[in-house]
Design a protein around this motif. Sequence first.
Motif, PDB file in Angstrom:
ATOM      1  N   LEU A 126       0.824  -1.212   0.000  1.00 23.10           N
ATOM      2  CA  LEU A 126       0.000   0.000   0.000  1.00 23.10           C
ATOM      3  C   LEU A 126       0.860   1.264   0.000  1.00 23.10           C
ATOM      4  CD1 LEU A 126      -2.940  -0.777   2.459  1.00 23.10           C
ATOM      5  CD2 LEU A 126      -3.059  -0.452   0.002  1.00 23.10           C
ATOM      6  N   ILE A 127       1.908   1.252   0.783  1.00 25.36           N
ATOM      7  CA  ILE A 127       2.803   2.412   0.835  1.00 25.36           C
ATOM      8  C   ILE A 127       3.461   2.624  -0.523  1.00 25.36           C
ATOM      9  CG2 ILE A 127       4.963   3.270   1.833  1.00 25.36           C
ATOM     10  CD1 ILE A 127       4.030   1.952   4.497  1.00 25.36           C
ATOM     11  N   ALA A 128       3.904   1.539  -1.144  1.00 24.46           N
ATOM     12  CA  ALA A 128       4.540   1.647  -2.467  1.00 24.46           C
ATOM     13  C   ALA A 128       3.550   2.192  -3.488  1.00 24.46           C
ATOM     14  CB  ALA A 128       5.080   0.292  -2.911  1.00 24.46           C
ATOM     15  N   ARG A 129       2.328   1.690  -3.446  1.00 21.80           N
ATOM     16  CA  ARG A 129       1.299   2.204  -4.366  1.00 21.80           C
ATOM     17  C   ARG A 129       1.004   3.665  -4.092  1.00 21.80           C
ATOM     18  NH1 ARG A 129      -3.321  -2.205  -4.000  1.00 21.80           N
ATOM     19  NH2 ARG A 129      -2.002  -4.000  -4.356  1.00 21.80           N
ATOM     20  N   GLY A 130       0.941   4.025  -2.827  1.00 20.64           N
ATOM     21  CA  GLY A 130       0.685   5.413  -2.460  1.00 20.64           C
ATOM     22  C   GLY A 130       1.784   6.330  -2.958  1.00 20.64           C
ATOM     23  N   GLU A 131       3.032   5.898  -2.833  1.00 17.32           N
ATOM     24  CA  GLU A 131       4.162   6.695  -3.333  1.00 17.32           C
ATOM     25  C   GLU A 131       4.076   6.850  -4.843  1.00 17.32           C
ATOM     26  OE1 GLU A 131       6.598   8.440  -1.786  1.00 17.32           O
ATOM     27  OE2 GLU A 131       5.477   7.981   0.034  1.00 17.32           O
ATOM     28  N   GLN A 132       3.729   5.760  -5.531  1.00 16.85           N
ATOM     29  CA  GLN A 132       3.602   5.821  -6.992  1.00 16.85           C
ATOM     30  C   GLN A 132       2.474   6.773  -7.387  1.00 16.85           C
ATOM     31  OE1 GLN A 132       5.671   4.480  -9.350  1.00 16.85           O
ATOM     32  NE2 GLN A 132       4.486   5.789 -10.685  1.00 16.85           N
ATOM     33  N   GLU A 133       1.374   6.696  -6.671  1.00 17.54           N
ATOM     34  CA  GLU A 133       0.249   7.592  -6.960  1.00 17.54           C
ATOM     35  C   GLU A 133       0.622   9.046  -6.693  1.00 17.54           C
ATOM     36  OE1 GLU A 133      -2.700   7.059  -8.469  1.00 17.54           O
ATOM     37  OE2 GLU A 133      -1.874   5.073  -8.819  1.00 17.54           O
ATOM     38  N   LYS A 134       1.405   9.268  -5.645  1.00 17.39           N
ATOM     39  CA  LYS A 134       1.862  10.623  -5.333  1.00 17.39           C
ATOM     40  C   LYS A 134       2.736  11.156  -6.472  1.00 17.39           C
ATOM     41  CE  LYS A 134       4.968  11.508  -2.080  1.00 17.39           C
ATOM     42  NZ  LYS A 134       5.598  11.623  -0.760  1.00 17.39           N
ATOM     43  N   GLU A 135       3.638  10.309  -6.976  1.00 18.45           N
ATOM     44  CA  GLU A 135       4.491  10.709  -8.096  1.00 18.45           C
ATOM     45  C   GLU A 135       3.655  10.981  -9.345  1.00 18.45           C
ATOM     46  OE1 GLU A 135       7.700   7.943  -8.754  1.00 18.45           O
ATOM     47  OE2 GLU A 135       8.157   7.885  -6.606  1.00 18.45           O
ATOM     48  N   ASN A 136       2.674  10.104  -9.600  1.00 10.60           N
ATOM     49  CA  ASN A 136       1.792  10.308 -10.759  1.00 10.60           C
ATOM     50  C   ASN A 136       1.027  11.623 -10.639  1.00 10.60           C
ATOM     51  OD1 ASN A 136       2.617   7.848 -11.758  1.00 10.60           O
ATOM     52  ND2 ASN A 136       0.773   6.763 -11.134  1.00 10.60           N
ATOM     53  N   LEU A 137       0.527  11.911  -9.447  1.00  7.29           N
ATOM     54  CA  LEU A 137      -0.220  13.141  -9.222  1.00  7.29           C
ATOM     55  C   LEU A 137       0.683  14.353  -9.418  1.00  7.29           C
ATOM     56  CD1 LEU A 137      -2.757  14.670  -8.257  1.00  7.29           C
ATOM     57  CD2 LEU A 137      -1.908  14.369  -5.914  1.00  7.29           C
ATOM     58  N   SER A 138       1.883  14.300  -8.883  1.00  3.69           N
ATOM     59  CA  SER A 138       2.821  15.413  -9.040  1.00  3.69           C
ATOM     60  C   SER A 138       3.142  15.654 -10.510  1.00  3.69           C
ATOM     61  CB  SER A 138       4.115  15.140  -8.273  1.00  3.69           C
ATOM     62  OG  SER A 138       3.868  15.140  -6.894  1.00  3.69           O
ATOM     63  N   GLU A 139       3.398  14.585 -11.258  1.00  4.15           N
ATOM     64  CA  GLU A 139       3.721  14.717 -12.681  1.00  4.15           C
ATOM     65  C   GLU A 139       2.518  15.276 -13.455  1.00  4.15           C
ATOM     66  OE1 GLU A 139       5.609  14.960 -16.148  1.00  4.15           O
ATOM     67  OE2 GLU A 139       6.514  14.603 -14.200  1.00  4.15           O
ATOM     68  N   THR A 140       1.335  14.795 -13.144  1.00  5.24           N
ATOM     69  CA  THR A 140       0.132  15.299 -13.804  1.00  5.24           C
ATOM     70  C   THR A 140      -0.060  16.782 -13.517  1.00  5.24           C
ATOM     71  OG1 THR A 140      -0.934  13.133 -13.666  1.00  5.24           O
ATOM     72  CG2 THR A 140      -2.385  15.029 -13.957  1.00  5.24           C
ATOM     73  N   LEU A 141       0.141  17.178 -12.284  1.00  9.39           N
ATOM     74  CA  LEU A 141      -0.001  18.588 -11.926  1.00  9.39           C
ATOM     75  C   LEU A 141       1.066  19.445 -12.609  1.00  9.39           C
ATOM     76  CD1 LEU A 141      -0.966  18.282  -8.181  1.00  9.39           C
ATOM     77  CD2 LEU A 141      -2.397  19.103 -10.035  1.00  9.39           C
ATOM     78  N   ARG A 142       2.308  18.948 -12.684  1.00  8.09           N
ATOM     79  CA  ARG A 142       3.363  19.692 -13.384  1.00  8.09           C
ATOM     80  C   ARG A 142       2.982  19.922 -14.842  1.00  8.09           C
ATOM     81  NH1 ARG A 142       6.749  15.946 -11.837  1.00  8.09           N
ATOM     82  NH2 ARG A 142       7.399  16.167  -9.734  1.00  8.09           N
ATOM     83  N   ARG A 143       2.507  18.863 -15.493  1.00 15.12           N
ATOM     84  CA  ARG A 143       2.104  18.985 -16.903  1.00 15.12           C
ATOM     85  C   ARG A 143       0.954  19.972 -17.059  1.00 15.12           C
ATOM     86  NH1 ARG A 143       2.435  13.269 -17.085  1.00 15.12           N
ATOM     87  NH2 ARG A 143       0.172  13.198 -17.129  1.00 15.12           N
TER      88      ARG A 143
END
Length: 113
Positions: free
Chosen positions: A48-65
Amino acid sequence: MFKTAERLILAGIGALALTTEKAEKIIDELAERGQMSKEEVRHFLQELIARGEQEKENLSETLRREVSRLRVELGLVTRSEIEELKNRICRLEEQLAKMENNSTLEDTSRTDQ
């Protein structure tokens, strides 16, 4: 616009943290009830923590774009573009001052003759 993006990022991170908290509570309850072993709980929590970190990275990248897209769409300039323009203005002012100085010197030499 950037305040809005910042708020979106913080909201996303807050949502991820809240989800992690809820997941930990559910896992603790399952372990307490004996429905999962301690090792299964640890493994599940790590996933769950690994998935949460991946989702956080995905969210950050989406927001940057999205912020970048909005910047282009709204015609906003970046800090580096502003700095580049400031530097160009300084160079032009220096050139203009030199030209004015040379012109003054020429005028002075003409009146002296």
